[in-house]
Design an enzyme around this catalytic site. Structure first.
Site, PDB file in Angstrom:
ATOM      1  CG  MET A  72      -2.065  -1.201   1.388  1.00  0.00           C
ATOM      2  SD  MET A  72      -2.941  -1.016   2.835  1.00  0.00           S
ATOM      3  CE  MET A  72      -3.947   0.208   2.521  1.00  0.00           C
ATOM      4  CB  SER A  73       1.630   3.735  -2.304  1.00  0.00           C
ATOM      5  OG  SER A  73       0.413   3.797  -2.665  1.00  0.00           O
ATOM      6  N   GLY A  74      -0.149   4.455   0.018  1.00  0.00           N
ATOM      7  CA  GLY A  74      -1.993   5.279   0.340  1.00  0.00           C
ATOM      8  C   GLY A  74      -2.374   6.206  -0.541  1.00  0.00           C
ATOM      9  CG  ASP A  94      -3.277   3.230  -8.942  1.00  0.00           C
ATOM     10  OD1 ASP A  94      -4.597   3.455  -9.427  1.00  0.00           O
ATOM     11  OD2 ASP A  94      -2.707   3.886  -9.382  1.00  0.00           O
ATOM     12  CB  CYS A 113      12.583   0.504  -5.871  1.00  0.00           C
ATOM     13  SG  CYS A 113      12.016   0.540  -4.560  1.00  0.00           S
ATOM     14  N   GLY A 136      -0.576  -2.631  -7.046  1.00  0.00           N
ATOM     15  CA  GLY A 136      -1.597  -1.571  -7.797  1.00  0.00           C
ATOM     16  C   GLY A 136      -0.965  -1.585  -9.195  1.00  0.00           C
ATOM     17  CB  CYS A 152       8.474   8.007  -4.265  1.00  0.00           C
ATOM     18  SG  CYS A 152      10.333   6.402  -4.189  1.00  0.00           S
TER      19      CYS A 152
END
Length: 285
Positions: free
Chosen positions: A10-12, A15, A105, A129, A202
Site C-alpha cells: 500500500m502506497s496510500g 491504486d 526498486c 496496484g 518518489c
C-alpha cells in the site's frame, strides 16, 4: 475451508487502496504493508516534513486500512533503499547514464521486502496496484500489458523473476484509472479517489532531480560548472552546468544550432555533452 490470505503493498494512493477493496470482494483476508524508504529529513529546504513522501504515504495508507478494517504493517527499508536504489541513482547519473530507479526498486527492495513480510505472516500471495496482468504459459509466468494504455506499467516489472511473479496478484489489469477511481468513491475513499496521478521519482520530493544531485554530491556545482557542449568532432558549441544534467536524446537546454539538435553522447571523463542531429543518435557504442 481456510480463507485465502494476501498482503497488499500500500502506497496510500488510489491504486493500492482499490486493490484492497477488490481482493476483499473476492473473499481474501487482506493485510496491508507500506515501505518507509527515505528519511523525512532528506527534503529540500523549506518543505514541510509531512507534506509529501514517506511519512505522508504511511499515514494515508493507515487511514485507508482503518476504513477497510484490515491490518496494516510498516517496514523500514531506508538503509537498503539508500544502499541500492539511491546509490545506483547517483552513480548512474555521475557516469553519464540515466537510471530507472523504479525498476531497480521493484526487484531489489519492494518485492523482496513485501515477500519476506508475507512469509513472516504465513501469507503466500502479495498484490500491488500495477495495471498489468500475470499469465502462465509453457511452464513460465510472464507479465502482460493491462487494458488501460494510459497506465501501461509492465515495462517497470521486467526484472521480476519466476518466484516473484508466481506469488503476485495484479487486480487492476482489467481496469482503467477512471474505473478504479469510481470504485474508491463507491466505497467511501473520497480522499484517495481525489489524488492526482504521480509520475515522479518518489524520493526526489521536489520533482527536480538536478537539485537532488546538487544536494547529494558534494561540490558538484563548483566542480562541473562550465563544461562544454561539443559536436562529434570535438568542436566547441557552448557551455553547460554539468554533464549529469543531460540525457541522451534530450532536446531542451541545448544551444541554438540552426537544426533540431539532440544530445548524442555524454562524456563524464571530460564533462562534455555531444550535440548532433537526430539521425546521429542511431549508432553503435
Amino acid at each position: 475451508m481456510h480463507q485465502k490470505k494476501v498482503l497488499v503493498a500500500m502506497s496510500g494512493g488510489l491504486d493500492s487502496s482499490v486493490v484492497c477493496i477488490l481482493l476483499q470482494n473476492r473473499g481474501y483476508e487482506v493485510q496491508g504493508v507500506t515501505l518507509k524508504i527515505y528519511d523525512p529529513d532528506d527534503l529540500p529546504p523549506g518543505m514541510k516534513k509531512n507534506s509529501i513522501g514517506g511519512d505522508k504515504e504511511i499515514e494515508d495508507a493507515q487511514e485507508v486500512a482503518e476504513k477497510l478494517g484490515i491490518k496494516h504493517h510498516v517496514l523500514d527499508v531506508r538503509e537498503d533503499f539508500s544502499n541500492t536504489v539511491i546509490s545506483n541513482f547517483l552513480g548512474e547519473y555521475m557516469n553519464g547514464r540515466t537510471p530507472n530507479p523504479c525498476t531497480l526498486c521493484n526487484k531489489t527492495i519492494k518485492w523482496s521486502a513485501v515477500l519476506n513480510k508475507a512469509d513472516e505472516l504465513s501469507v503466500h500471495n502479495i498484490a500491488t496496484g500495477h495495471y498489468s496482468f500475470i499469465d502462465f504459459s509453457e511452464g513460465r509466468y510472464f507479465v502482460r500489458k493491462g487494458e488501460d494504455p494510459l497506465k501501461e506499467q509492465s515495462y517497470m516489472l521486467w526484472q521480476l523473476g519466476q518466484n516473484e511473479l508466481s506469488r503476485t496478484i495484479f487486480p487492476l489489469g482489467g481496469l482503467t484509472k477512471s474505473e478504479a477511481r469510481e470504485i474508491a468513491i463507491k466505497h467511501g475513499l473520497k480522499t484517495v479517489a481525489g489524488k492526482g496521478e504521480s509520475f515522479d521519482i518518489c524520493f526526489v520530493t521536489d520533482k527536480d532531480y538536478r537539485s537532488y544531485l546538487r544536494r547529494k554530491v558534494d561540490g558538484l556545482t563548483d566542480k562541473y560548472r562550465g563544461g562544454n557542449f561539443v559536436d562529434r568532432d570535438g568542436k566547441f558549441l557552448g557551455h553547460h552546468d554539468g554533464f549529469m544534467f543531460f540525457t541522451i536524446g534530450q532536446r531542451r537546454g541545448l544551444p541554438a544550432m540552426g537544426y533540431r539538435a539532440y544530445v548524442n553522447d555524454i562524456r563524464p571523463e571530460t564533462n562534455e555533452v555531444v550535440i548532433g542531429k537526430e539521425e546521429e543518435l542511431f549508432h553503435s557504442v
